[in-house]
Design a protein around this motif. Structure first.
Motif, PDB file in Angstrom:
ATOM      1  N   ASP A   1      -3.680  51.106  32.311  1.00  0.00           N
ATOM      2  CA  ASP A   1      -4.418  51.062  33.416  1.00  0.00           C
ATOM      3  C   ASP A   1      -3.769  52.160  34.411  1.00  0.00           C
ATOM      4  OD1 ASP A   1      -6.021  50.634  35.781  1.00  0.00           O
ATOM      5  OD2 ASP A   1      -5.333  48.610  35.907  1.00  0.00           O
ATOM      6  N   PRO A   2      -3.847  53.485  33.836  1.00  0.00           N
ATOM      7  CA  PRO A   2      -3.052  54.573  34.481  1.00  0.00           C
ATOM      8  C   PRO A   2      -3.455  55.056  36.080  1.00  0.00           C
ATOM      9  CG  PRO A   2      -4.541  55.414  32.780  1.00  0.00           C
ATOM     10  CD  PRO A   2      -4.705  53.980  32.772  1.00  0.00           C
ATOM     11  N   ILE A   3      -4.611  54.524  36.372  1.00  0.00           N
ATOM     12  CA  ILE A   3      -5.216  54.808  37.623  1.00  0.00           C
ATOM     13  C   ILE A   3      -5.395  53.468  38.301  1.00  0.00           C
ATOM     14  CG2 ILE A   3      -6.354  57.076  37.268  1.00  0.00           C
ATOM     15  CD1 ILE A   3      -9.012  55.467  37.523  1.00  0.00           C
ATOM     16  N   GLU A   4      -4.427  52.568  38.121  1.00  0.00           N
ATOM     17  CA  GLU A   4      -4.365  51.102  38.839  1.00  0.00           C
ATOM     18  C   GLU A   4      -4.361  51.135  40.460  1.00  0.00           C
ATOM     19  OE1 GLU A   4      -1.486  48.018  37.332  1.00  0.00           O
ATOM     20  OE2 GLU A   4      -1.568  47.171  39.193  1.00  0.00           O
ATOM     21  N   PRO A   5      -3.721  51.930  41.060  1.00  0.00           N
ATOM     22  CA  PRO A   5      -3.967  51.966  42.299  1.00  0.00           C
ATOM     23  C   PRO A   5      -5.263  52.320  42.998  1.00  0.00           C
ATOM     24  CG  PRO A   5      -1.801  53.298  42.027  1.00  0.00           C
ATOM     25  CD  PRO A   5      -2.660  53.148  40.601  1.00  0.00           C
ATOM     26  N   VAL A   6      -6.097  53.450  42.275  1.00  0.00           N
ATOM     27  CA  VAL A   6      -7.451  53.630  42.529  1.00  0.00           C
ATOM     28  C   VAL A   6      -8.251  52.457  42.389  1.00  0.00           C
ATOM     29  CG1 VAL A   6      -9.308  54.963  42.065  1.00  0.00           C
ATOM     30  CG2 VAL A   6      -7.019  56.170  42.143  1.00  0.00           C
ATOM     31  N   ASN A   7      -7.828  51.899  40.942  1.00  0.00           N
ATOM     32  CA  ASN A   7      -8.914  50.797  40.435  1.00  0.00           C
ATOM     33  C   ASN A   7      -8.598  49.831  41.514  1.00  0.00           C
ATOM     34  OD1 ASN A   7      -9.847  51.838  38.193  1.00  0.00           O
ATOM     35  ND2 ASN A   7      -8.362  51.259  36.943  1.00  0.00           N
ATOM     36  N   ARG A   8      -7.397  49.333  42.011  1.00  0.00           N
ATOM     37  CA  ARG A   8      -7.175  48.270  42.981  1.00  0.00           C
ATOM     38  C   ARG A   8      -7.899  48.256  44.338  1.00  0.00           C
ATOM     39  NH1 ARG A   8      -3.317  44.196  42.210  1.00  0.00           N
ATOM     40  NH2 ARG A   8      -1.964  44.417  40.307  1.00  0.00           N
ATOM     41  N   ALA A   9      -7.859  49.773  44.625  1.00  0.00           N
ATOM     42  CA  ALA A   9      -8.654  50.124  45.928  1.00  0.00           C
ATOM     43  C   ALA A   9     -10.172  49.765  45.647  1.00  0.00           C
ATOM     44  CB  ALA A   9      -8.542  51.538  46.282  1.00  0.00           C
ATOM     45  N   ILE A  10     -10.667  50.131  44.526  1.00  0.00           N
ATOM     46  CA  ILE A  10     -12.175  49.979  44.304  1.00  0.00           C
ATOM     47  C   ILE A  10     -12.466  48.439  44.166  1.00  0.00           C
ATOM     48  CG2 ILE A  10     -14.066  50.293  42.852  1.00  0.00           C
ATOM     49  CD1 ILE A  10     -12.648  53.146  41.954  1.00  0.00           C
ATOM     50  N   PHE A  11     -11.340  47.795  43.606  1.00  0.00           N
ATOM     51  CA  PHE A  11     -11.679  46.376  43.383  1.00  0.00           C
ATOM     52  C   PHE A  11     -11.565  45.480  44.872  1.00  0.00           C
ATOM     53  CE2 PHE A  11      -9.791  42.200  42.751  1.00  0.00           C
ATOM     54  CZ  PHE A  11     -10.716  41.669  41.379  1.00  0.00           C
TER      55      PHE A  11
ATOM     56  N   GLY B   1     -15.404  52.073  16.034  1.00  0.00           N
ATOM     57  CA  GLY B   1     -13.954  52.614  15.720  1.00  0.00           C
ATOM     58  C   GLY B   1     -13.522  53.343  16.991  1.00  0.00           C
ATOM     59  N   ALA B   2     -14.387  53.652  18.112  1.00  0.00           N
ATOM     60  CA  ALA B   2     -13.926  54.366  19.439  1.00  0.00           C
ATOM     61  C   ALA B   2     -12.853  53.372  19.887  1.00  0.00           C
ATOM     62  CB  ALA B   2     -15.126  54.627  20.308  1.00  0.00           C
ATOM     63  N   GLY B   3     -11.824  54.070  20.541  1.00  0.00           N
ATOM     64  CA  GLY B   3     -11.008  53.184  21.494  1.00  0.00           C
ATOM     65  C   GLY B   3     -11.425  52.689  22.716  1.00  0.00           C
ATOM     66  N   GLU B   4     -10.885  51.620  23.496  1.00  0.00           N
ATOM     67  CA  GLU B   4     -11.295  51.376  24.574  1.00  0.00           C
ATOM     68  C   GLU B   4     -11.200  52.358  25.727  1.00  0.00           C
ATOM     69  OE1 GLU B   4      -9.281  47.957  26.131  1.00  0.00           O
ATOM     70  OE2 GLU B   4     -11.024  47.065  26.763  1.00  0.00           O
ATOM     71  N   GLY B   5     -10.281  53.085  25.571  1.00  0.00           N
ATOM     72  CA  GLY B   5      -9.652  53.931  26.773  1.00  0.00           C
ATOM     73  C   GLY B   5      -9.186  52.961  27.971  1.00  0.00           C
ATOM     74  N   PRO B   6      -8.746  53.847  29.010  1.00  0.00           N
ATOM     75  CA  PRO B   6      -7.963  53.225  30.254  1.00  0.00           C
ATOM     76  C   PRO B   6      -9.273  52.284  30.979  1.00  0.00           C
ATOM     77  CG  PRO B   6      -7.665  55.305  29.942  1.00  0.00           C
ATOM     78  CD  PRO B   6      -8.565  55.215  29.139  1.00  0.00           C
ATOM     79  N   TYR B   7      -8.613  51.542  31.501  1.00  0.00           N
ATOM     80  CA  TYR B   7      -9.359  50.248  32.362  1.00  0.00           C
ATOM     81  C   TYR B   7      -9.887  51.086  33.710  1.00  0.00           C
ATOM     82  CZ  TYR B   7     -10.253  45.974  35.231  1.00  0.00           C
ATOM     83  OH  TYR B   7     -10.723  45.053  35.775  1.00  0.00           O
ATOM     84  N   LEU B   8     -11.091  50.688  33.908  1.00  0.00           N
ATOM     85  CA  LEU B   8     -11.669  51.289  35.025  1.00  0.00           C
ATOM     86  C   LEU B   8     -12.370  50.260  35.855  1.00  0.00           C
ATOM     87  CD1 LEU B   8     -13.730  54.369  33.720  1.00  0.00           C
ATOM     88  CD2 LEU B   8     -11.630  54.448  34.821  1.00  0.00           C
ATOM     89  N   VAL B   9     -12.269  50.199  37.175  1.00  0.00           N
ATOM     90  CA  VAL B   9     -13.290  49.341  38.162  1.00  0.00           C
ATOM     91  C   VAL B   9     -14.078  50.458  38.838  1.00  0.00           C
ATOM     92  CG1 VAL B   9     -13.147  47.752  39.973  1.00  0.00           C
ATOM     93  CG2 VAL B   9     -11.351  47.990  38.464  1.00  0.00           C
ATOM     94  N   LEU B  10     -15.517  50.112  38.405  1.00  0.00           N
ATOM     95  CA  LEU B  10     -16.528  51.071  38.947  1.00  0.00           C
ATOM     96  C   LEU B  10     -16.976  50.293  40.318  1.00  0.00           C
ATOM     97  CD1 LEU B  10     -18.633  51.312  35.446  1.00  0.00           C
ATOM     98  CD2 LEU B  10     -16.789  52.982  36.756  1.00  0.00           C
ATOM     99  N   PRO B  11     -17.456  51.156  41.107  1.00  0.00           N
ATOM    100  CA  PRO B  11     -17.954  50.597  42.535  1.00  0.00           C
ATOM    101  C   PRO B  11     -19.177  49.600  42.145  1.00  0.00           C
ATOM    102  CG  PRO B  11     -17.703  52.968  42.516  1.00  0.00           C
ATOM    103  CD  PRO B  11     -17.312  52.494  41.067  1.00  0.00           C
ATOM    104  N   ILE B  12     -19.128  48.564  42.802  1.00  0.00           N
ATOM    105  CA  ILE B  12     -20.199  47.510  42.752  1.00  0.00           C
ATOM    106  C   ILE B  12     -20.153  46.920  41.322  1.00  0.00           C
ATOM    107  CG2 ILE B  12     -22.705  46.772  43.203  1.00  0.00           C
ATOM    108  CD1 ILE B  12     -21.086  48.117  45.451  1.00  0.00           C
ATOM    109  N   ILE B  13     -20.383  47.516  40.181  1.00  0.00           N
ATOM    110  CA  ILE B  13     -20.527  47.328  38.868  1.00  0.00           C
ATOM    111  C   ILE B  13     -19.184  46.311  38.542  1.00  0.00           C
ATOM    112  CG2 ILE B  13     -20.882  47.847  36.605  1.00  0.00           C
ATOM    113  CD1 ILE B  13     -22.286  50.198  37.568  1.00  0.00           C
TER     114      ILE B  13
END
Lengths: 237, 203
Positions: free
Chosen positions: A9-19, A114-126
């Motif tokens: 979760d490399p952008i955790e601070p951003v994700n937390r803000a959107i969360f 076989g595609a990797g999941e990639g970093p966790y993202l929190v999308l606005p509203i979704i």
């Protein structure tokens, strides 16, 4: 000791803000609307709403079943779609309840490929997502024949309405669940991140046991621990 | 309660709702172990003569009697277990059990007719461990898939994880606890404080 997965979760601070933003929108709008929806409509009507919305997704699910090399599941989806549309009044009623609905989406297909999941993202509203899941959502939008048709007819309200109605119906079904998780968690954001990932992995495996991911070693023996401490104490001494 | 039970909660409740002395069982009979736990849990849930306090007590003794709480608590602390000193470990382990009980006790009175069917067992790929697969059926709702990870150690059975629709209770706790500690610069005390707040708030 087993290696521990990083939170990825490399952008955790951003994700937390959107969360936090999403939680605000949920408290102010989405949850109240979901409560009213559940309060005024009888269960049978809400089930028909869900059936109808799921039936609209059937062509997309069918395509993803095929893309994942699952012809049996594709036939199931096709059979349900045909029966529910023809005899279930355009999908309002479940005609083949012994073959339960299953979800598929392009994000799951990418995972099967076989595609990797990639970093966790929190999308606005979704809400909770990942890089792979987000790509899949965009692809699903363009793959969906009903959206495609609606956009060509200039009926832009159709895809938006689908998203909103599906969202409200889904939210109305987890009011107590989410309240409970929020109440019992000590880090709600981290709890949701973990639940999202595990549920997503389960969907990708179609509910089969996770054979490719080794189980965590829960039954670590305390004796090992004490021995190690003795050893390290000896070394230090 | 008029609303449907939340699946996650229903499953955790059934796992954790508790009671009195664990019946004796043949070693290795993981299915029977889970079945007897579930039956006892359901009978406590359905017993209207019990007070809230009685239910919570029963809940705690069932949890402690059927789960390997030490292993669970240690696993949930993840890699921070090694960093914790003796006092932190014992304080953490004490709070862990209280935290689980406090988390679910408040909902013990909201049983709405769930039943459980034990299916089959499945290898976990680890020695001395099996998954007991079960389905929890809710009146008017979709069934919930629940796998119980049971370990047989020195002829004593204990549950070390509950997996609800592919979601592991142990992994969820570990992820959450690790996040709290990581966000506090690796301080185990931050987790202990948060757990204490939760436990105190529930009393």
């Amino acid at each position: 000791m087993a290696a521990f997965e990083e939170a990825n979760d490399p952008i955790e601070p951003v994700n937390r803000a959107i969360f936090a933003f999403n939680q605000g929108v949920d408290k102010a709008v989405i949850k109240p609307v979901a409560q009213v929806y559940r309060g005024i409509l009888p269960e049978a009507v809400r089930d028909s709403v869900r059936n109808f919305m799921r039936n609209l997704r059937a062509p997309l699910i069918f395509a993803n079943d095929l893309l994942q090399g699952e012809p049996d599941r594709a036939m199931e989806t096709f059979g349900r779609f045909a029966a529910n549309t023809l005899w279930g009044l355009g999908g309002l009623f479940e005609i083949v309840p012994d073959k339960p609905h299953h979800e598929e989406d392009l994000g799951q297909t990418l995972a099967v490929w076989g595609a990797g999941e990639g970093p966790y993202l929190v999308l606005p509203i979704i809400g909770p997502s990942s890089v792979r899941h987000t790509f899949g959502r965009v692809g699903d939008y363009f793959m969906d024949p009903i959206n495609y048709w609606a956009n060509h007819q200039g009926e832009d309200w159709i895809p938006i309405t689908r998203t909103v109605v599906t969202g409200i119906d889904s939210r109305s079904r987890v009011i107590e669940t989410l309240d409970e998780i929020e109440r019992t968690s000590i880090d709600f954001y981290a709890a949701i991140r973990s639940l999202y990932r595990q549920q997503r992995a389960d969907l990708i495996r179609n509910g089969a046991p996770g054979e490719d991911s080794p189980l965590p070693d829960i039954s670590i023996d305390f004796e090992d621990d004490e021995n190690q401490e003795k050893t390290s104490a000896l070394k230090e001494g | 309660m008029t609303h449907r039970f939340s699946p996650l909660f229903a499953a955790l409740l059934l796992t954790v709702v508790a009671f009195t002395p664990a019946p004796s069982h043949a070693a290795g009979d993981a299915k029977g172990f889970v079945k007897s736990l579930a039956d006892q849990a359901l009978s406590v849930l359905a017993d209207n003569s019990l007070s809230n306090g009685d239910r919570e007590k029963a809940f705690r003794s069932l949890f402690v009697g059927h789960f390997d709480v030490r292993a669970l608590s240690r696993f949930a602390l993840g890699r921070y277990w090694r960093r914790a000193n003796k006092n932190q470990r014992s304080e953490y382990q004490r709070l862990f059990a209280d935290f689980i009980v406090a988390s679910y006790a408040a909902r013990l009175n909201e049983y709405s007719g769930e039943t459980i069917t034990i299916k089959s067992t499945r290898e976990t790929g680890r020695k001395g461990e099996v998954f007991v697969q079960s389905m929890i059926d809710r009146p008017g709702g979709q069934s919930i898939r629940v796998d119980w990870r049971v370990r047989d150690k020195n002829d004593k059975l204990a549950i070390i994880d509950v997996v609800v629709e592919g979601v592991s209770m142990a992994i969820t706790q570990r992820d959450e606890f690790s996040s709290v500690i990581a966000n506090a610069g690796g301080q185990v005390d931050s987790l202990i404080d948060r757990l204490r707040e939760k436990v105190d708030a529930s009393q």
